[in-house]
Design a protein around this motif. Structure first.
Motif, short mmCIF file in Angstrom:
data_model
loop_
_atom_site.label_atom_id
_atom_site.label_comp_id
_atom_site.label_asym_id
_atom_site.label_seq_id
_atom_site.Cartn_x
_atom_site.Cartn_y
_atom_site.Cartn_z
N GLU A 48 0.75 -1.08 0.02
CA GLU A 48 0.00 0.03 0.14
C GLU A 48 0.68 1.35 0.07
O GLU A 48 0.65 2.38 -0.75
CB GLU A 48 -0.88 -0.02 1.04
N ASP A 49 1.99 1.21 0.79
CA ASP A 49 2.86 2.37 0.94
C ASP A 49 3.56 2.60 -0.61
O ASP A 49 3.43 3.73 -1.09
CB ASP A 49 3.96 2.16 1.63
N HIS A 55 1.10 6.91 -6.86
CA HIS A 55 0.27 7.87 -7.27
C HIS A 55 0.41 9.25 -6.72
O HIS A 55 0.20 10.25 -7.73
CB HIS A 55 -1.28 7.37 -6.40
N LYS A 56 1.47 9.40 -5.98
CA LYS A 56 1.85 10.68 -5.62
C LYS A 56 2.99 11.17 -6.54
O LYS A 56 2.71 12.34 -7.28
CB LYS A 56 2.55 10.89 -4.23
N ARG A 71 -7.49 10.69 -11.53
CA ARG A 71 -7.73 9.38 -10.76
C ARG A 71 -6.61 8.88 -9.59
O ARG A 71 -7.13 8.44 -8.74
CB ARG A 71 -7.44 8.29 -12.17
N SER A 72 -5.41 9.33 -9.71
CA SER A 72 -4.44 9.13 -8.64
C SER A 72 -4.96 9.80 -7.56
O SER A 72 -4.92 9.27 -6.31
CB SER A 72 -3.22 9.58 -9.07
N GLU A 77 -7.27 9.43 -1.87
CA GLU A 77 -8.11 10.21 -1.23
C GLU A 77 -9.06 8.80 -0.68
O GLU A 77 -9.28 8.65 0.72
CB GLU A 77 -9.16 10.85 -2.00
N GLU A 78 -9.15 7.90 -1.41
CA GLU A 78 -9.81 6.60 -0.88
C GLU A 78 -9.12 5.88 0.00
O GLU A 78 -9.54 5.15 1.07
CB GLU A 78 -10.36 5.84 -2.12
N MET A 79 -7.54 6.04 -0.27
CA MET A 79 -6.69 5.23 0.75
C MET A 79 -6.39 5.97 1.99
O MET A 79 -5.77 5.37 2.97
CB MET A 79 -5.39 5.05 -0.30
#
Length: 82
Positions: A48-49, A55-56, A71-72, A77-79
């Motif tokens: 996840e990290d 995405h960042k 999308r990223s 935000e969802e994470m």
């Protein structure tokens, strides 16, 4: 129950905090060692990290389309990492 990854991060912060006593740092180090040896730190958190880092990077890449950046941003935000 606490997430072992979050606990480990907190213990690492306690160890590196110059305001903590040597005794507190030693207790944190012992507890961190116990968590690491127990195998409670799983690869899901590491994955996840890595996903969040990717995405960042997408958000800061000038060659990425606005659609991909949106999308990223949505995924982060969802994470809970926006």
């Amino acid at each position: 129950m606490s997430n072992p990854g979050n606990v480990a991060r907190g213990l690492k912060a306690a160890i590196s905090n110059p305001n903590n006593s040597e005794e507190a740092k030693e207790r944190a180090q012992d507890r961190l060692r116990d968590i690491e040896e127990s195998g409670n730190l799983d690869s899901r958190e590491a994955h996840e990290d890595s996903v969040a880092i990717g995405h960042k990077a997408t958000l800061s890449n000038p060659n990425t389309s606005e659609e991909a950046k949106e999308r990223s941003a949505q995924i982060l935000e969802e994470m809970g990492r926006s």
